[in-house]
Design a protein around this motif. Structure first.
Motif, PDB file in Angstrom:
ATOM      1  N   GLY A   2      17.983  -0.584  -3.001  1.00  0.00           N
ATOM      2  CA  GLY A   2      16.553  -0.296  -2.909  1.00  0.00           C
ATOM      3  C   GLY A   2      15.892  -0.247  -4.274  1.00  0.00           C
ATOM      4  O   GLY A   2      14.784  -0.769  -4.465  1.00  0.00           O
ATOM      5  N   ARG A   3      16.589   0.363  -5.239  1.00  0.00           N
ATOM      6  CA  ARG A   3      16.032   0.441  -6.598  1.00  0.00           C
ATOM      7  C   ARG A   3      15.843  -0.960  -7.182  1.00  0.00           C
ATOM      8  O   ARG A   3      14.810  -1.255  -7.798  1.00  0.00           O
ATOM      9  CB  ARG A   3      16.955   1.261  -7.498  1.00  0.00           C
ATOM     10  CG  ARG A   3      16.492   1.323  -8.963  1.00  0.00           C
ATOM     11  CD  ARG A   3      17.523   1.983  -9.855  1.00  0.00           C
ATOM     12  NE  ARG A   3      18.808   1.314  -9.813  1.00  0.00           N
ATOM     13  CZ  ARG A   3      19.086   0.181 -10.464  1.00  0.00           C
ATOM     14  NH1 ARG A   3      18.146  -0.413 -11.176  1.00  0.00           N
ATOM     15  NH2 ARG A   3      20.278  -0.361 -10.386  1.00  0.00           N
ATOM     16  N   LYS A   4      16.834  -1.829  -6.983  1.00  0.00           N
ATOM     17  CA  LYS A   4      16.744  -3.187  -7.521  1.00  0.00           C
ATOM     18  C   LYS A   4      15.582  -3.960  -6.889  1.00  0.00           C
ATOM     19  O   LYS A   4      14.892  -4.722  -7.574  1.00  0.00           O
ATOM     20  CB  LYS A   4      18.052  -3.938  -7.279  1.00  0.00           C
ATOM     21  CG  LYS A   4      19.227  -3.391  -8.077  1.00  0.00           C
ATOM     22  CD  LYS A   4      20.527  -4.075  -7.653  1.00  0.00           C
ATOM     23  CE  LYS A   4      21.734  -3.434  -8.312  1.00  0.00           C
ATOM     24  NZ  LYS A   4      23.011  -4.010  -7.798  1.00  0.00           N
ATOM     25  N   LEU A   5      15.390  -3.753  -5.584  1.00  0.00           N
ATOM     26  CA  LEU A   5      14.291  -4.439  -4.898  1.00  0.00           C
ATOM     27  C   LEU A   5      12.946  -3.986  -5.466  1.00  0.00           C
ATOM     28  O   LEU A   5      12.070  -4.805  -5.790  1.00  0.00           O
ATOM     29  CB  LEU A   5      14.360  -4.156  -3.391  1.00  0.00           C
ATOM     30  CG  LEU A   5      13.214  -4.696  -2.533  1.00  0.00           C
ATOM     31  CD1 LEU A   5      13.067  -6.202  -2.697  1.00  0.00           C
ATOM     32  CD2 LEU A   5      13.430  -4.346  -1.065  1.00  0.00           C
ATOM     33  N   LEU A   6      12.781  -2.677  -5.588  1.00  0.00           N
ATOM     34  CA  LEU A   6      11.521  -2.154  -6.112  1.00  0.00           C
ATOM     35  C   LEU A   6      11.358  -2.471  -7.599  1.00  0.00           C
ATOM     36  O   LEU A   6      10.226  -2.593  -8.092  1.00  0.00           O
ATOM     37  CB  LEU A   6      11.440  -0.647  -5.865  1.00  0.00           C
ATOM     38  CG  LEU A   6      11.451  -0.223  -4.389  1.00  0.00           C
ATOM     39  CD1 LEU A   6      11.372   1.286  -4.264  1.00  0.00           C
ATOM     40  CD2 LEU A   6      10.306  -0.877  -3.612  1.00  0.00           C
ATOM     41  N   GLN A   7      12.477  -2.608  -8.313  1.00  0.00           N
ATOM     42  CA  GLN A   7      12.401  -2.953  -9.735  1.00  0.00           C
ATOM     43  C   GLN A   7      11.800  -4.342  -9.928  1.00  0.00           C
ATOM     44  O   GLN A   7      11.057  -4.582 -10.887  1.00  0.00           O
ATOM     45  CB  GLN A   7      13.804  -2.915 -10.354  1.00  0.00           C
ATOM     46  CG  GLN A   7      13.816  -3.158 -11.871  1.00  0.00           C
ATOM     47  CD  GLN A   7      13.138  -2.057 -12.648  1.00  0.00           C
ATOM     48  OE1 GLN A   7      13.465  -0.892 -12.469  1.00  0.00           O
ATOM     49  NE2 GLN A   7      12.189  -2.417 -13.501  1.00  0.00           N
ATOM     50  N   ILE A   8      12.107  -5.242  -8.999  1.00  0.00           N
ATOM     51  CA  ILE A   8      11.515  -6.589  -9.077  1.00  0.00           C
ATOM     52  C   ILE A   8       9.997  -6.486  -8.989  1.00  0.00           C
ATOM     53  O   ILE A   8       9.267  -7.137  -9.750  1.00  0.00           O
ATOM     54  CB  ILE A   8      12.081  -7.497  -7.960  1.00  0.00           C
ATOM     55  CG1 ILE A   8      13.564  -7.784  -8.215  1.00  0.00           C
ATOM     56  CG2 ILE A   8      11.285  -8.798  -7.853  1.00  0.00           C
ATOM     57  CD1 ILE A   8      14.263  -8.497  -7.066  1.00  0.00           C
ATOM     58  N   LEU A   9       9.513  -5.654  -8.066  1.00  0.00           N
ATOM     59  CA  LEU A   9       8.068  -5.474  -7.941  1.00  0.00           C
ATOM     60  C   LEU A   9       7.487  -4.846  -9.204  1.00  0.00           C
ATOM     61  O   LEU A   9       6.407  -5.242  -9.668  1.00  0.00           O
ATOM     62  CB  LEU A   9       7.747  -4.603  -6.717  1.00  0.00           C
ATOM     63  CG  LEU A   9       8.161  -5.154  -5.357  1.00  0.00           C
ATOM     64  CD1 LEU A   9       7.811  -4.172  -4.256  1.00  0.00           C
ATOM     65  CD2 LEU A   9       7.495  -6.503  -5.095  1.00  0.00           C
ATOM     66  N   GLU A  10       8.192  -3.863  -9.749  1.00  0.00           N
ATOM     67  CA  GLU A  10       7.709  -3.218 -10.976  1.00  0.00           C
ATOM     68  C   GLU A  10       7.637  -4.220 -12.123  1.00  0.00           C
ATOM     69  O   GLU A  10       6.657  -4.245 -12.887  1.00  0.00           O
ATOM     70  CB  GLU A  10       8.607  -2.045 -11.344  1.00  0.00           C
ATOM     71  CG  GLU A  10       8.133  -1.287 -12.586  1.00  0.00           C
ATOM     72  CD  GLU A  10       9.026  -0.126 -12.952  1.00  0.00           C
ATOM     73  OE1 GLU A  10       8.897   0.384 -14.088  1.00  0.00           O
ATOM     74  OE2 GLU A  10       9.862   0.290 -12.118  1.00  0.00           O
ATOM     75  N   ASP A  11       8.682  -5.048 -12.250  1.00  0.00           N
ATOM     76  CA  ASP A  11       8.705  -6.045 -13.322  1.00  0.00           C
ATOM     77  C   ASP A  11       7.499  -6.985 -13.225  1.00  0.00           C
ATOM     78  O   ASP A  11       6.959  -7.419 -14.252  1.00  0.00           O
ATOM     79  CB  ASP A  11       9.987  -6.879 -13.239  1.00  0.00           C
ATOM     80  CG  ASP A  11      11.232  -6.072 -13.596  1.00  0.00           C
ATOM     81  OD1 ASP A  11      11.085  -4.964 -14.161  1.00  0.00           O
ATOM     82  OD2 ASP A  11      12.340  -6.551 -13.289  1.00  0.00           O
ATOM     83  N   GLU A  12       7.094  -7.291 -11.997  1.00  0.00           N
ATOM     84  CA  GLU A  12       5.970  -8.205 -11.782  1.00  0.00           C
ATOM     85  C   GLU A  12       4.628  -7.454 -11.686  1.00  0.00           C
ATOM     86  O   GLU A  12       3.612  -8.039 -11.346  1.00  0.00           O
ATOM     87  CB  GLU A  12       6.196  -9.030 -10.505  1.00  0.00           C
ATOM     88  CG  GLU A  12       7.474  -9.845 -10.500  1.00  0.00           C
ATOM     89  CD  GLU A  12       7.559 -10.836 -11.653  1.00  0.00           C
ATOM     90  OE1 GLU A  12       6.489 -11.315 -12.097  1.00  0.00           O
ATOM     91  OE2 GLU A  12       8.683 -11.104 -12.121  1.00  0.00           O
ATOM     92  N   ARG A  13       4.668  -6.140 -11.986  1.00  0.00           N
ATOM     93  CA  ARG A  13       3.479  -5.281 -11.991  1.00  0.00           C
ATOM     94  C   ARG A  13       2.758  -5.300 -10.633  1.00  0.00           C
ATOM     95  O   ARG A  13       1.553  -5.491 -10.540  1.00  0.00           O
ATOM     96  CB  ARG A  13       2.515  -5.660 -13.117  1.00  0.00           C
ATOM     97  CG  ARG A  13       3.143  -5.516 -14.502  1.00  0.00           C
ATOM     98  CD  ARG A  13       2.116  -5.650 -15.614  1.00  0.00           C
ATOM     99  NE  ARG A  13       1.081  -4.621 -15.547  1.00  0.00           N
ATOM    100  CZ  ARG A  13       1.236  -3.349 -15.939  1.00  0.00           C
ATOM    101  NH1 ARG A  13       2.426  -2.935 -16.404  1.00  0.00           N
ATOM    102  NH2 ARG A  13       0.233  -2.515 -15.863  1.00  0.00           N
ATOM    103  N   ILE A  14       3.553  -5.107  -9.577  1.00  0.00           N
ATOM    104  CA  ILE A  14       3.025  -5.075  -8.213  1.00  0.00           C
ATOM    105  C   ILE A  14       3.293  -3.686  -7.637  1.00  0.00           C
ATOM    106  O   ILE A  14       4.448  -3.251  -7.581  1.00  0.00           O
ATOM    107  CB  ILE A  14       3.701  -6.148  -7.330  1.00  0.00           C
ATOM    108  CG1 ILE A  14       3.409  -7.541  -7.885  1.00  0.00           C
ATOM    109  CG2 ILE A  14       3.226  -6.032  -5.882  1.00  0.00           C
ATOM    110  CD1 ILE A  14       4.273  -8.623  -7.266  1.00  0.00           C
TER     111      ILE A  14
END
Length: 448
Positions: free
Chosen positions: A323-335
């Motif tokens: 779950g952290r990795k999935l949300l990290q992708i969104l964070e990296d893309e500023r979403i």
């Protein structure tokens, strides 16, 4: 003492501002007045903030901005003439707009300063009119008021040290008229709150001065159990808790900015939502706690424009950090995401559609596939969310069954259900085209 905030419809023209002045005159406790920029005068009108944004964006791009500039000045001049105020005020407003346009500033900073002109000049007009009718009133700039915010243009957050400075306003004589929507960083940079942020300013001032009441004046008599645009003559709500109001505001009740509750909640200041055009109406009170009755559901809110990213992977629950990795992708893309309901082998992430344009969608989906190796990943646009909200929801048997049955009776498929993450609400995801019949069926089930 009270803080009275007046929305855009309340200061849209001279006639409305005269109503505002009369409301202030009627209660000497209304010492602090927070105002929005002038809103729509009629259904097809344009808000001054929208004109300012269009003016700022075209000016920054080097395009023709003069039409918007003329429209903004014409609106302010019309209000000043209606109130028969000194035209020196109009000259001051015109100068303030020219100054901001011609200042050598980065584009983002310039646009924030342009957006703030609506509230700032609205406050100057209201304070001038209050003085004209014999009240001891003065305009006070947010910097002078002590509204210190984070350096996050368009999404400023109040800083804790503000509240001690704002408390000192209690000692200032007269009625203080404060523009909403913006504050200043520690370095003196003007930064705006999110759109509709005048509600936030009102709540900040109420919390800072420890007011006995925060009155939020708008153009409806109260908060309704459901959107009146979907259901004719819905029932009014007399009392809501902070938690209920925040859930309803988040999910589409445009009468009140959801973030505005946070400062008031911390100080437990009661809020009353009232109608500028009918100030004698009781309104809706928003408080820390209320007595519960047989009506478990307080309101039904709805909003459209969401996307669901669905990810499935066998034994996901055993994969540490998925779950952290999935949300990290969104964070990296500023979403930013809104909700993330999950199961044993699957997880959904709900995002506002405007935060995930097609170019970002492609990047996010590719990264999920490459970095998380899911069995399935899909994206569905055109999703609407419905929130069934009530303080007694979590302890009442059968509410979920009643809600699901109501949606089913309208022959609507439920794409997603999320119950349990909040004690006061349950959420349903459906297709946007099914939104109105679903809401009507839920209203009929719970309120008729």
């Amino acid at each position: 003492m009270k803080v009275a905030k007046f929305g855009g419809s309340s200061v849209a023209n001279g006639t409305q501002i005269k109503k505002v002045a009369e409301i202030i005159k009627q209660d000497q406790k209304r010492k602090f007045v927070v105002v929005s920029a002038p809103g729509k005068r009629y259904a097809d009108d344009v808000k001054i903030t929208d004109l300012l944004i269009a003016m700022g964006e075209t000016y920054i791009k080097g395009e023709q901005y003069e039409g918007y500039y003329a429209d903004v000045l014409a609106r302010f001049k019309e209000i000043i003439n209606e109130l028969e105020l000194d035209l020196a005020l109009y000259a001051e407003i015109e100068k303030s707009i020219k100054t901001v346009l011609t200042e050598d500033l980065p584009d983002g900073m310039k646009l924030d300063r342009i957006k703030a002109l609506g509230e700032d000049n609205s406050a100057k007009i209201v304070s001038s009119y209050l003085c004209k009718i014999g009240l001891n009133a003065r305009y006070i700039n947010p910097k002078e008021a002590g509204i210190i915010v984070s350096d996050d243009p368009g999404n400023a957050q109040i800083l804790p040290e503000s509240f001690d400075k704002i408390y000192q306003l209690r000692d200032v004589d007269g009625i203080l008229v404060i523009p909403g929507f913006f504050g200043y960083t520690k370095e003196g940079k003007l930064v705006t709150f999110s759109r509709g942020g005048s509600d936030i300013t009102g709540a900040i001032i109420a919390a800072g001065v420890k007011a006995e009441m925060y009155e939020n004046f708008t153009d409806v008599n109260s908060v309704y159990t459901v959107n009146p645009a979907i259901v004719n003559n819905p029932k009014e709500i007399s009392v809501l808790t902070y938690r209920e109001m925040r859930e309803l505001s988040y999910a589409g009740f445009s009468v009140f900015h959801d973030e505005a509750l946070i400062p008031a909640i911390k100080e437990k200041i009661p809020i009353c939502i009232k109608n500028t055009n009918n100030p004698k109406a009781k309104g809706t009170f928003v408080v820390a706690e209320r007595e519960l009755d047989d009506h478990v559901v307080s309101g039904i809110a709805s909003d459209s424009g969401f996307v669901i990213i669905y990810v499935s992977k066998y034994l996901m629950n055993r994969e540490i950090g998925f779950g952290r990795k999935l949300l990290q992708i969104l964070e990296d893309e500023r979403i930013s995401f809104e909700h993330a309901p999950s199961g044993i082998d699957d997880m959904s992430v709900i995002i506002r559609e405007r935060n995930l344009p097609p170019e970002k969608e492609e990047i996010v989906l590719r990264r999920i596939k490459e970095e998380l190796h899911p069995d399935t990943v899909s994206l569905q646009r055109g999703i609407a969310l419905i929130m069934v909200v009530g303080e007694g929801l979590v302890n009442t048997i059968g509410v979920a069954k009643q809600a699901v049955s109501a949606i089913s009776n309208a022959k609507i498929n439920i794409e997603m259900i999320n119950q349990g993450s909040s004690e006061v609400s349950m959420m349903f995801g459906i297709k946007e085209e099914d939104l109105e019949p679903a809401v009507r069926s839920l209203y009929q089930s719970f309120f008729e």
